[in-house]
Scaffold this motif. Structure first.
Motif, short mmCIF file in Angstrom:
data_model
loop_
_atom_site.label_atom_id
_atom_site.label_comp_id
_atom_site.label_asym_id
_atom_site.label_seq_id
_atom_site.Cartn_x
_atom_site.Cartn_y
_atom_site.Cartn_z
N ARG A 154 0.78 -1.09 -0.05
CA ARG A 154 0.02 -0.07 -0.13
C ARG A 154 1.14 1.25 0.06
O ARG A 154 0.54 2.25 -0.70
CB ARG A 154 -0.90 -0.04 1.27
N ILE A 155 2.05 1.46 0.80
CA ILE A 155 2.75 2.28 0.86
C ILE A 155 3.49 2.52 -0.43
O ILE A 155 3.38 3.71 -0.87
CB ILE A 155 4.05 2.22 2.08
N LYS A 156 3.79 1.58 -1.15
CA LYS A 156 4.34 1.86 -2.53
C LYS A 156 3.61 2.38 -3.37
O LYS A 156 4.05 3.19 -4.17
CB LYS A 156 4.88 0.27 -3.05
N THR A 157 2.51 1.87 -3.49
CA THR A 157 1.36 2.62 -4.22
C THR A 157 1.20 3.90 -3.92
O THR A 157 1.10 4.90 -4.81
CB THR A 157 -0.02 1.87 -4.13
N LYS A 158 0.99 4.41 -2.70
CA LYS A 158 0.98 5.59 -2.51
C LYS A 158 2.20 6.68 -2.88
O LYS A 158 1.99 7.77 -3.30
CB LYS A 158 0.80 6.00 -0.80
N LEU A 159 3.33 5.95 -2.40
CA LEU A 159 4.52 6.82 -2.82
C LEU A 159 4.72 6.95 -4.48
O LEU A 159 5.04 7.92 -4.88
CB LEU A 159 5.72 6.29 -2.37
N ARG A 160 4.23 6.03 -5.39
CA ARG A 160 4.35 5.93 -6.53
C ARG A 160 3.43 7.08 -6.86
O ARG A 160 3.79 8.20 -7.81
CB ARG A 160 3.93 4.78 -7.20
N THR A 161 2.37 7.46 -6.44
CA THR A 161 1.36 8.30 -6.75
C THR A 161 1.95 9.83 -6.36
O THR A 161 1.66 10.78 -7.19
CB THR A 161 -0.05 8.18 -5.85
N LEU A 162 2.67 9.61 -5.35
CA LEU A 162 2.93 11.04 -4.75
C LEU A 162 4.30 11.56 -5.58
O LEU A 162 4.31 12.64 -5.93
CB LEU A 162 3.57 11.07 -3.40
N LEU A 163 5.08 10.64 -5.98
CA LEU A 163 6.23 10.78 -6.87
C LEU A 163 6.09 11.03 -8.33
O LEU A 163 6.99 11.55 -8.92
CB LEU A 163 7.42 9.80 -6.60
N ASN A 164 4.98 10.57 -8.88
CA ASN A 164 4.70 10.41 -10.26
C ASN A 164 3.25 10.94 -10.28
O ASN A 164 2.40 10.06 -10.93
CB ASN A 164 5.03 9.04 -10.79
N PRO A 165 2.99 12.22 -10.26
CA PRO A 165 1.51 12.57 -10.44
C PRO A 165 1.11 12.76 -11.82
O PRO A 165 1.65 12.52 -12.48
CB PRO A 165 1.58 14.08 -9.71
#
Length: 165
Positions: A154-165
């Motif tokens: 879940r954190i990986k998904t969240k970080l991907r979204t934050l770093l690659n908007p």
């Protein structure tokens, strides 16, 4: 504590002090706060060392104490941590100047982690980035391996979204 135990502790702390620096970097934004947290974690490690039974690796135990100290201090006060006087501790360790030039490429990731994840998520990401397996992560954080895996995905998904908007 016996002199030889004290010397063993100092040697282990000097050998693994980068663990503490990395925890400090994850939970602080500036040099002074980093040094204050490093000092507080060192004091907590010193206080807890007589209870270290060796059931886990010293580094795993060190992660646990460091992360718990950081989480506890920052839950009490998000702006400023209270510290104890380091001069009262009976030993002195030779500290290295923390050089973060090798970690510049992780700057955006650290900022995303620091500013967007809760304390437990931060600890989980930190241990994951340190190449700890899910067994060691679960032991350190006191959660099940399955829970650690689910949270990390879940954190990986969240970080991907934050770093690659």
């Amino acid at each position: 504590m016996k002199k030889e135990e004290e010397q063993r502790f100092v040697a282990l702390l000097e050998e693994h002090q980068n663990i503490v620096h990395k925890v400090c970097r994850l939970y602080t934004n500036n040099y002074e706060a980093h040094n204050d947290l490093f000092q507080e974690i060192t004091i907590q490690l010193w206080k807890a060392y007589p209870k270290f039974r060796g059931d886990s690796k010293f580094s795993t135990w060190m992660y646990r104490v460091g992360l718990n100290t950081s989480i506890t201090l920052y839950r009490k006060s998000k702006r400023r941590i209270s510290t104890q006087d380091f001069d009262n501790v009976a030993f002195k360790i030779k500290t290295e100047t923390y050089d973060d030039t090798e970690e510049q490429q992780l700057k955006a990731l650290y900022a995303a982690v620091r500013n967007n994840l809760n304390d437990i998520e931060k600890a989980l990401v930190f241990l994951y980035l340190e190449d700890k397996d899910y067994k060691e992560i679960s032991d350190t954080l006191g959660i099940s391996e399955v829970n650690a895996r689910v949270k990390m995905n879940r954190i990986k998904t969240k970080l991907r979204t934050l770093l690659n908007p």
